[in-house]
Design a protein around this motif. Structure first.
Motif, PDB file in Angstrom:
ATOM      1  N   UNK A 181     -32.010  -0.133  53.643  1.00  0.00           N
ATOM      2  CA  UNK A 181     -30.875  -0.996  53.979  1.00  0.00           C
ATOM      3  C   UNK A 181     -29.710  -0.664  53.046  1.00  0.00           C
ATOM      4  N   UNK A 182     -28.544  -0.380  53.636  1.00  0.00           N
ATOM      5  CA  UNK A 182     -27.391   0.066  52.858  1.00  0.00           C
ATOM      6  C   UNK A 182     -27.018  -0.947  51.778  1.00  0.00           C
ATOM      7  N   UNK A 183     -27.007  -2.231  52.123  1.00  0.00           N
ATOM      8  CA  UNK A 183     -26.594  -3.224  51.140  1.00  0.00           C
ATOM      9  C   UNK A 183     -27.616  -3.344  50.004  1.00  0.00           C
ATOM     10  N   UNK A 184     -28.898  -3.137  50.298  1.00  0.00           N
ATOM     11  CA  UNK A 184     -29.889  -3.106  49.229  1.00  0.00           C
ATOM     12  C   UNK A 184     -29.654  -1.934  48.308  1.00  0.00           C
ATOM     13  N   UNK A 185     -29.298  -0.785  48.904  1.00  0.00           N
ATOM     14  CA  UNK A 185     -28.974   0.392  48.099  1.00  0.00           C
ATOM     15  C   UNK A 185     -27.748   0.145  47.232  1.00  0.00           C
ATOM     16  N   UNK A 186     -26.765  -0.554  47.794  1.00  0.00           N
ATOM     17  CA  UNK A 186     -25.545  -0.852  47.033  1.00  0.00           C
ATOM     18  C   UNK A 186     -25.858  -1.724  45.824  1.00  0.00           C
ATOM     19  N   UNK A 187     -26.717  -2.709  46.001  1.00  0.00           N
ATOM     20  CA  UNK A 187     -27.072  -3.588  44.886  1.00  0.00           C
ATOM     21  C   UNK A 187     -27.801  -2.810  43.795  1.00  0.00           C
ATOM     22  N   UNK A 188     -28.818  -2.022  44.195  1.00  0.00           N
ATOM     23  CA  UNK A 188     -29.576  -1.255  43.210  1.00  0.00           C
ATOM     24  C   UNK A 188     -28.722  -0.225  42.507  1.00  0.00           C
ATOM     25  N   UNK A 189     -27.913   0.514  43.287  1.00  0.00           N
ATOM     26  CA  UNK A 189     -27.069   1.544  42.686  1.00  0.00           C
ATOM     27  C   UNK A 189     -25.998   0.940  41.779  1.00  0.00           C
ATOM     28  N   UNK A 190     -25.492  -0.234  42.133  1.00  0.00           N
ATOM     29  CA  UNK A 190     -24.480  -0.885  41.296  1.00  0.00           C
ATOM     30  C   UNK A 190     -25.046  -1.240  39.926  1.00  0.00           C
ATOM     31  N   UNK A 191     -26.260  -1.767  39.905  1.00  0.00           N
ATOM     32  CA  UNK A 191     -26.896  -2.087  38.619  1.00  0.00           C
ATOM     33  C   UNK A 191     -27.089  -0.831  37.784  1.00  0.00           C
ATOM     34  N   UNK A 192     -27.570   0.241  38.428  1.00  0.00           N
ATOM     35  CA  UNK A 192     -27.740   1.497  37.701  1.00  0.00           C
ATOM     36  C   UNK A 192     -26.417   2.059  37.218  1.00  0.00           C
ATOM     37  N   UNK A 193     -25.380   1.953  38.042  1.00  0.00           N
ATOM     38  CA  UNK A 193     -24.060   2.466  37.683  1.00  0.00           C
ATOM     39  C   UNK A 193     -23.487   1.732  36.481  1.00  0.00           C
ATOM     40  N   UNK A 194     -23.593   0.409  36.472  1.00  0.00           N
ATOM     41  CA  UNK A 194     -23.066  -0.364  35.340  1.00  0.00           C
ATOM     42  C   UNK A 194     -23.809  -0.043  34.062  1.00  0.00           C
ATOM     43  N   UNK A 195     -25.127   0.152  34.168  1.00  0.00           N
ATOM     44  CA  UNK A 195     -25.911   0.528  32.993  1.00  0.00           C
ATOM     45  C   UNK A 195     -25.474   1.900  32.476  1.00  0.00           C
ATOM     46  N   UNK A 196     -25.215   2.830  33.386  1.00  0.00           N
ATOM     47  CA  UNK A 196     -24.762   4.172  33.002  1.00  0.00           C
ATOM     48  C   UNK A 196     -23.408   4.107  32.315  1.00  0.00           C
ATOM     49  N   UNK A 197     -22.456   3.370  32.887  1.00  0.00           N
ATOM     50  CA  UNK A 197     -21.119   3.275  32.305  1.00  0.00           C
ATOM     51  C   UNK A 197     -21.165   2.678  30.903  1.00  0.00           C
ATOM     52  N   UNK A 198     -22.040   1.672  30.706  1.00  0.00           N
ATOM     53  CA  UNK A 198     -22.160   1.083  29.382  1.00  0.00           C
ATOM     54  C   UNK A 198     -22.824   2.055  28.409  1.00  0.00           C
ATOM     55  N   UNK A 199     -23.856   2.720  28.866  1.00  0.00           N
ATOM     56  CA  UNK A 199     -24.607   3.637  28.012  1.00  0.00           C
ATOM     57  C   UNK A 199     -23.739   4.789  27.511  1.00  0.00           C
ATOM     58  N   UNK A 200     -22.879   5.336  28.393  1.00  0.00           N
ATOM     59  CA  UNK A 200     -22.081   6.503  28.048  1.00  0.00           C
ATOM     60  C   UNK A 200     -20.618   6.174  27.779  1.00  0.00           C
ATOM     61  N   UNK A 201     -20.328   4.900  27.610  1.00  0.00           N
ATOM     62  CA  UNK A 201     -18.991   4.452  27.216  1.00  0.00           C
ATOM     63  C   UNK A 201     -17.907   4.972  28.156  1.00  0.00           C
ATOM     64  N   UNK A 202     -18.142   4.835  29.455  1.00  0.00           N
ATOM     65  CA  UNK A 202     -17.183   5.261  30.464  1.00  0.00           C
ATOM     66  C   UNK A 202     -16.583   4.041  31.155  1.00  0.00           C
ATOM     67  N   UNK A 203     -15.304   4.079  31.521  1.00  0.00           N
ATOM     68  CA  UNK A 203     -14.676   2.955  32.227  1.00  0.00           C
ATOM     69  C   UNK A 203     -15.230   2.856  33.649  1.00  0.00           C
ATOM     70  N   UNK A 204     -15.815   1.737  33.973  1.00  0.00           N
ATOM     71  CA  UNK A 204     -16.519   1.589  35.238  1.00  0.00           C
ATOM     72  C   UNK A 204     -15.591   1.758  36.436  1.00  0.00           C
ATOM     73  N   UNK A 205     -14.393   1.159  36.397  1.00  0.00           N
ATOM     74  CA  UNK A 205     -13.501   1.228  37.544  1.00  0.00           C
ATOM     75  C   UNK A 205     -13.024   2.649  37.811  1.00  0.00           C
ATOM     76  N   UNK A 206     -12.648   3.367  36.761  1.00  0.00           N
ATOM     77  CA  UNK A 206     -12.181   4.744  36.944  1.00  0.00           C
ATOM     78  C   UNK A 206     -13.295   5.637  37.485  1.00  0.00           C
ATOM     79  N   UNK A 207     -14.512   5.460  36.968  1.00  0.00           N
ATOM     80  CA  UNK A 207     -15.638   6.261  37.428  1.00  0.00           C
ATOM     81  C   UNK A 207     -16.015   5.896  38.864  1.00  0.00           C
TER      82      UNK A 207
END
Length: 448
Positions: A181-207
């Motif tokens: 389900x696309x929306x389930x993928x969006x939720x899971x990927x969003x959590x992973x993306x935010x964790x990645x941006x925090x881990x590597x000190x990248x601006x979430x919106x720009x990325x």
């Protein structure tokens, strides 16, 4: 006169087809045998040897070329996963490994998304390894887990509740055959993306602006896999581009279970406990007490009667609450009735959005505008597409599917996001948005 009422013959729902219909679905492309010429390929066979040999040769080359071991440690997790899959394959697929169209197109979607992201990321000071790490470990895996978990939860009562727990768990892992389900993928990927941006000190919106077009391009390809698999199907359609599906496909099984192949359509009543007739019109709204002589209280029980009659090639009788019995003719259909190719509609929608976002990226003046454009336009398109899709049930009595409800939530979130972004001074983060010669993607320091 029958003791339970007058017999009625029901005509088919639609007139004879006036156009040549498109046929669809080829879920399995081919099958890889467990051995070739007497040599085992899976288990502890040739493929495992080739995998270990390839990783070993790469390790030797990398050590001589770079003299560092850091990159080699990164090979261990995927190598271990691949080796475990090869070892377990003979037990999981004793008849050979089926190569599914859905899985192949899923891989193609990932590849296209990666190429697009890497191409744009390199011009913004982000190396390819960072993009690969983000895509494979922080987006793909959480996205697949979220998409499959969402599917299992949504279809638990229909598909999993009656299965033994071992079979239910095994089926839950078969995501390469559909059921994401696309929306389930969006939720899971969003959590992973935010964790990645925090881990590597990248601006979430720009990325997020950078990868948004890639996500929609991948979705466009993935929806073709949905067409081949037969999932995410639409409702009845008499337009020239309508498609039909073969037996065992989701649309065929749905139509068979609802009686559409026999000329009627049953639906669950508003009380959730009984069945009523939707078609034909002269009996619309009447309660159905039995299908093929078996008392029915739900669509799941009625499906067994229709399937038995179809398999035997015999007529079906419906006993109505007011005492009549409707005699339905035996079905001679060998494919489903024509339905909307909603998968193709979704592909076109996602492809156009990917092109728009890709074009918009160099024109933006604020970080987050590309992401918010996606979160504004995609939910609108998805909400409209859900109006002609029939594979999702009403959610919590809202009269809308769960995807339509989530589309409204996303639109509300996008509206809030636009307010936040547009009330800030116009600015772009230079490290990603304007390009940089400095290496981007240094992990944030962790506490000792």
């Amino acid at each position: 006169m029958s003791p339970v009422g007058q017999q009625h013959a029901i005509r088919f729902i639609t007139s004879p087809f006036k156009h040549k219909r498109f046929t669809s679905m080829r879920s399995e492309l081919f099958r890889i045998p467990l051995e070739w010429g007497g040599v085992p390929l899976f288990g502890g066979g040739a493929l495992l040897v080739a995998l270990l040999l390839g990783v070993g040769l790469y390790a030797l080359w990398s050590k001589r070329a770079h003299g560092a071991q850091a990159d080699l440690w990164g090979l261990l997790p995927p190598t271990g996963v691949a080796a475990a899959i090869l070892l377990l394959t003979p037990r999981l697929a004793p008849a050979g490994v089926p190569i599914r169209a859905y899985g192949v197109l899923l891989v193609a979607a990932i590849a296209v998304g990666l190429v697009m992201s890497i191409h744009r990321a390199r011009s913004r000071g982000i190396d390819a390894d960072t993009v690969l790490s983000l895509a494979l470990w922080w987006l793909f895996i959480p996205g697949i887990v979220g998409a499959r978990l969402f599917f299992v939860i949504e279809y638990w009562e229909v598909r999993y509740a009656a299965l033994p727990w071992r079979e239910a768990v095994f089926d839950a892992f078969r995501f390469t055959e559909g059921g994401l389900v696309v929306y389930g993928s969006l939720i899971g990927a969003t959590l992973g993306f935010l964790a990645f941006a925090w881990r590597y000190r990248l601006p979430a919106l720009a990325l997020a602006d950078l990868i948004a077009p890639s996500l929609l391009a991948g979705l466009a390809i993935g929806r073709v896999g949905c067409l081949m698999n037969g999932c995410c199907f639409g409702g009845p359609c008499e337009l020239p581009w309508a498609v039909t599906f073969p037996p065992t496909s989701p649309p065929f099984e749905e139509q068979l279970a609802r009686g559409e192949l026999h000329g009627v359509r049953l639906r669950t009543a508003t009380d959730g406990q009984s069945l009523t007739i939707d078609l034909p019109a002269e009996h619309a709204g009447e309660r159905v007490l039995a299908v093929d002589g078996v008392a029915t209280r739900s669509a799941y029980e009625a499906a067994a009667g229709f399937r038995a009659a179809y398999a035997a090639g015999r007529p079906v009788e419906l006993r109505l609450a007011r005492g009549e019995t409707l005699r339905l003719p035996a079905s001679t259909l060998r494919r489903s009735r024509p339905v909307h190719p909603t998968q193709i509609y979704s592909t076109i929608n996602a492809a156009l959005l990917a092109w728009l976002l890709w074009t918009l990226y160099p024109l933006r003046r604020r970080d987050g505008t590309v992401l918010l454009t996606m979160l504004t336009l995609y939910p609108i398109g998805r909400f409209l597409l859900e109006m002609i899709r029939i594979d999702e049930a009403d959610f919590l009595g809202t009269g809308m599917s769960i995807s339509q409800n989530l589309s409204l939530v996303l639109l509300a979130a996008a509206a809030l996001g636009w307010w936040v972004v547009l009330t800030r001074p116009a600015a772009l983060w230079p490290g990603i948005s304007q390009g940089s010669d400095s290496k981007v993607g240094t992990p944030a320091p962790t506490a000792a």
